[in-house]
Motif scaffolding. Structure first.
Motif, short mmCIF file in Angstrom:
data_model
loop_
_atom_site.label_atom_id
_atom_site.label_comp_id
_atom_site.label_asym_id
_atom_site.label_seq_id
_atom_site.Cartn_x
_atom_site.Cartn_y
_atom_site.Cartn_z
N THR A 214 -11.30 -8.95 -8.99
CA THR A 214 -12.37 -8.70 -8.02
C THR A 214 -11.92 -8.98 -6.59
OG1 THR A 214 -13.23 -10.95 -8.42
CG2 THR A 214 -14.19 -9.13 -9.69
N ALA A 215 -10.91 -9.83 -6.41
CA ALA A 215 -10.40 -10.10 -5.06
C ALA A 215 -9.72 -8.89 -4.44
CB ALA A 215 -9.43 -11.28 -5.09
N LEU A 216 -9.39 -7.90 -5.25
CA LEU A 216 -8.75 -6.69 -4.74
C LEU A 216 -9.76 -5.71 -4.13
CD1 LEU A 216 -6.26 -5.94 -7.67
CD2 LEU A 216 -5.73 -6.99 -5.46
N ARG A 217 -11.04 -5.99 -4.26
CA ARG A 217 -12.04 -5.01 -3.81
C ARG A 217 -11.96 -4.69 -2.33
NH1 ARG A 217 -16.95 -4.00 -1.81
NH2 ARG A 217 -18.24 -2.45 -2.87
N PRO A 218 -11.78 -5.66 -1.42
CA PRO A 218 -11.64 -5.28 0.00
C PRO A 218 -10.48 -4.32 0.25
CG PRO A 218 -12.10 -7.62 -0.18
CD PRO A 218 -11.84 -7.13 -1.57
N ASP A 219 -9.35 -4.53 -0.43
CA ASP A 219 -8.23 -3.59 -0.29
C ASP A 219 -8.59 -2.22 -0.84
OD1 ASP A 219 -6.77 -5.58 0.85
OD2 ASP A 219 -5.50 -5.98 -0.89
N ILE A 220 -9.32 -2.22 -1.96
CA ILE A 220 -9.73 -0.94 -2.55
C ILE A 220 -10.61 -0.16 -1.59
CG2 ILE A 220 -11.11 0.07 -4.40
CD1 ILE A 220 -10.13 -2.19 -6.23
N GLU A 221 -11.56 -0.84 -0.97
CA GLU A 221 -12.47 -0.15 -0.05
C GLU A 221 -11.74 0.34 1.19
OE1 GLU A 221 -15.68 0.62 -0.84
OE2 GLU A 221 -14.93 -0.14 -2.75
N ALA A 222 -10.67 -0.36 1.58
CA ALA A 222 -9.92 0.05 2.77
C ALA A 222 -9.11 1.32 2.54
CB ALA A 222 -8.98 -1.08 3.21
N LEU A 223 -8.90 1.70 1.29
CA LEU A 223 -8.13 2.91 1.01
C LEU A 223 -8.77 4.16 1.61
CD1 LEU A 223 -7.09 2.42 -2.73
CD2 LEU A 223 -5.56 2.46 -0.75
N GLY A 224 -10.10 4.16 1.70
CA GLY A 224 -10.80 5.35 2.16
C GLY A 224 -10.44 5.75 3.58
N ALA A 225 -10.00 4.78 4.40
CA ALA A 225 -9.69 5.08 5.80
C ALA A 225 -8.21 5.34 6.04
CB ALA A 225 -10.13 3.90 6.69
N GLU A 226 -7.40 5.29 4.99
CA GLU A 226 -5.95 5.32 5.20
C GLU A 226 -5.40 6.73 5.40
OE1 GLU A 226 -2.47 2.71 3.47
OE2 GLU A 226 -3.16 4.11 1.95
N SER A 227 -5.90 7.70 4.66
CA SER A 227 -5.30 9.04 4.70
C SER A 227 -6.32 10.06 4.24
CB SER A 227 -4.05 9.09 3.82
OG SER A 227 -4.38 8.81 2.47
N SER A 228 -5.91 11.33 4.23
CA SER A 228 -6.82 12.40 3.82
C SER A 228 -7.20 12.30 2.36
CB SER A 228 -6.16 13.76 4.10
OG SER A 228 -4.93 13.87 3.39
N ASP A 229 -6.32 11.74 1.53
CA ASP A 229 -6.66 11.56 0.11
C ASP A 229 -7.12 10.13 -0.18
OD1 ASP A 229 -4.29 10.21 0.42
OD2 ASP A 229 -3.17 11.36 -1.08
N GLY A 230 -7.51 9.41 0.87
CA GLY A 230 -7.93 8.03 0.70
C GLY A 230 -9.16 7.86 -0.16
N LEU A 231 -10.12 8.78 -0.06
CA LEU A 231 -11.34 8.67 -0.86
C LEU A 231 -11.03 8.82 -2.35
CD1 LEU A 231 -13.87 10.69 1.34
CD2 LEU A 231 -13.61 8.21 1.16
N ALA A 232 -10.12 9.74 -2.68
CA ALA A 232 -9.73 9.91 -4.08
C ALA A 232 -9.01 8.66 -4.59
CB ALA A 232 -8.83 11.14 -4.24
#
Length: 657
Positions: A214-232
């Protein structure tokens, strides 16, 4: 990667690796780029552009970009709030201070219900009012111009960091997150192997695994802003994390069953897990589905039930991690909700409100010439402390970091620069302090990282670069003294004004778990899917595991009780889900009897409902019979847990069981 490349990454300079130096150089370049752009645009708050880079100093692009996005959005909200508060109390300092304290307390409360970048955005909305309006408390007509300048400076800082990160190839977040998920997956499999080998399931091990996931959740949510395929990638990472939590839940259930059950199947499953479940999994799953229907003995059937769940969730986790690496959406998208204590959030908000009022009163009574600066620093740091598990530790780190930042600013301004006004010399003069702080941010010592991060933020603020640079020893001494006094005052306030102990948090977490289980047994319905609710419960256990154990409780009975509730709640949710699917076939009276027995927490009635459902299932089709058998086993499991576990629920228990 070739051997030569691996050896190059292992090289160190002054004790720091090449990637660490790369991060430090990127931060220095971004900070200098932001400063130069702010000077060129003739912004009054150029130091805010540099401080923005320091605040966004994250090792990966995803984390930095997400925080930058929320920083821009939250600054806009804070600037609007500044206009409103200043407009409502234009000539009344006391009313203005109360308005600011109330706004900051509200934002801190909201941050207490969020995590990651969203929580940071909430507290930033609060302390932006301090930076925009409180600094202009004696000249409210300048609030609009100050807000515009701050907003422009932050946009400049964000743009500078994004430009430097792209040019110099900052590491991607999804690569490091994939490695973390894979390592956690291996630890979950190792835990499952240990249980199948007959080891006891210590609650601290299960809780630590849930905390790690569960501590990985902030990193998981940050993926959406990283690149064009971040949401996937974000959707895939969520699915992987939720599957890993379900896998730990299945292993915990297996640990509660007798170790002697189906020893041959235990050995076969252990061998399959050790081999990575590559080829054996489909055939083994098919055998287990038939065995679940045929085994008459409840404990044996329950063992097969949770072994099957373990295999299914292990496959889901692996598929989701492959989707994460490939940058595609997973087969099934699912959310990963968090648990936050509303009591803790209210307490944090009230503490922030009182701290601002107390500090404002003390600075005013003391006749400080820069009282508004002291209130600003108290507001900023207490808001940031709301996002940490240990606010007192952050305040202590702030005292050390502020002292270091004041010293570095003085040495840079009066010894290194010493009157120069050329920008290249300013950049060179700031380099040692910025590089050193950024390098220390890459170490493994959490306390040192926190101090270095705060020093990286405080240093440009205390130096306050201007164009041309102003060399005023009196102003430096005054601002330095008020800054150090402010962080010391905040340190005292956090330890005396509504402190929240680990014992109190433990009480809140367990009481909330008991209340939710009581409601679930009584017929309460959740808006979340079963796996999503399981992840939220796991997040609560992870937060509980992070607390210090109660005195004399080396066995962590609090974790044992929380895990028992965790397993029972999961089983009850599955019962209600499967019963809803069977309501048309099984008859409302059978489902109603099961619900009534659950509401009464009557183990005997629950077992009778399970037996009635199993008998009625003989007339169902194959698919419905599988579902009915699963519901019957879940009812038996709930009855077993109620019989053997002290949930701490205040209720009547049937005396006939």
């Amino acid at each position: 990667m070739t051997t030569a490349n691996r050896d190059r990454w292992k090289l160190t300079i002054a004790g720091f690796s090449i990637p660490a130096w790369g991060f430090a150089v990127r931060m220095w370049l971004a900070m200098m780029t932001a400063l130069y752009a702010a000077f060129w645009l003739q912004l009054d708050s150029a130091s805010s552009a540099a401080a923005t880079v320091g605040i966004l100093a994250q090792p990966t692009r995803g984390e930095a970009y997400q925080r930058a996005m929320y920083r821009v959005l939250a600054t806009g909200i804070g600037v609007i709030a500044s206009f409103v508060i200043a407009g409502l109390a234009p000539q009344n300092r006391e009313l203005f201070t109360i308005g600011f304290a109330a706004w900051l307390g509200l934002c801190v409360y909201v941050a207490g219900l969020l995590d990651g970048g969203r929580a940071y955005g909430a507290v930033l909305s609060g302390y932006t009012v301090a930076l925009v309006a409180v600094t202009q408390i004696d000249s409210p007509q300048n609030v609009f111009l100050t807000g515009v300048n701050r907003g422009a400076a932050i946009v400049v800082g964000v743009a500078a960091l994004a430009l430097v990160s792209d040019i110099f190839g900052a590491p991607s977040l999804h690569s490091s997150l994939s490695a973390k998920l894979a390592a956690t997956h291996q630890r979950v499999r190792a835990f499952a192997l240990a249980i199948l080998d007959g080891e006891s399931g210590e609650p601290i091990r299960s809780a630590n695994l849930l905390r790690e996931i569960t501590a990985l959740r902030p990193d998981i949510e940050a993926l959406g802003a990283e690149s064009s395929d971040g949401l996937a990638r974000r959707a895939a990472a969520r699915s992987a994390a939720v599957a890993l939590v379900s896998e730990v839940s299945a292993v915990g259930s297996l640990a509660s069953l007798p170790a002697t059950k189906l020893s041959s199947l235990r050995r076969e499953l252990g061998e399959a897990l050790a081999d990575g479940l590559e080829e054996q999994s489909p055939a083994l799953q098919l055998r287990l589905q038939h065995a679940q229907l045929d085994l008459p003995e409840p404990h044996g059937a329950l063992f097969v039930r949770y072994v099957l769940e373990l295999l299914v969730e292990d496959r889901k986790a692996k598929d989701a991690m492959e989707a994460l690496q490939a940058g595609r959406h997973p087969a099934h998208c699912i959310n990963a909700p968090i648990y936050r204590s509303r009591r803790a959030a209210v307490r944090n908000g009230l503490r922030a409100f009182l701290a601002v009022l107390i500090s404002a009163a003390l600075f005013s009574l003391g006749g400080w010439p820069s009282a508004s600066l002291g209130v600003v620093l108290v507001g900023v740091i207490i808001a940031l402390s709301a996002n940490t598990a240990n606010p007192g530790g952050l305040a202590a780190a702030a005292v050390v970091a502020m002292s270091i930042a004041v010293l570095l600013a003085g040495v840079t301004e009066f010894l290194i620069l010493d009157g120069v006004d050329q920008f290249p010399l300013l950049a060179i003069g700031m380099a040692p302090s910025v590089l050193a702080a950024a390098l220390l941010c890459t170490t493994s010592n959490a306390r040192l990282v926190l101090i270095a991060f705060l020093a990286l933020v405080f240093f440009p603020v205390m130096l306050s670069p201007t164009n041309p640079q102003q060399y005023d020893p009196a102003s430096y001494l005054s601002s330095s003294l008020i800054a150090i006094v402010s962080v010391i005052l905040l340190f005292v306030l956090l330890r005396t004004v509504l402190p929240t102990s680990d014992a109190l948090r433990r009480h809140w977490y367990l009481k909330s778990a008991q209340a939710e289980l009581r409601a679930l047994l009584g017929g309460g319905c959740s808006r979340r899917l079963d796996d999503e609710a399981l992840f939220r419960d796991a997040d609560r256990i992870g937060q509980l595991a992070a607390l210090k154990p109660a005195p004399g409780d080396a066995r962590r009975d609090d974790l044992r009780q929380a895990l028992d509730i965790f397993g029972c709640a999961a089983a009850v949710r599955r019962v209600r889900t499967t019963s809803a699917r069977l309501s048309a076939r099984a008859g409302e009276h059978l489902i109603g009897n099961a619900y009534s027995a659950l509401a009464a927490r009557d183990p005997r009635g629950i077992r009778q409902a399970a037996a009635d459902l199993a008998s009625a299932a003989t007339a169902f089709g194959d698919d419905d019979r599988v579902v009915a058998r699963a519901a019957s086993l879940d009812l038996i499991w709930v009855a077993f847990l109620i019989d053997t576990t002290a949930f701490g629920l205040d209720s009547h228990r049937s005396n006939t069981s």
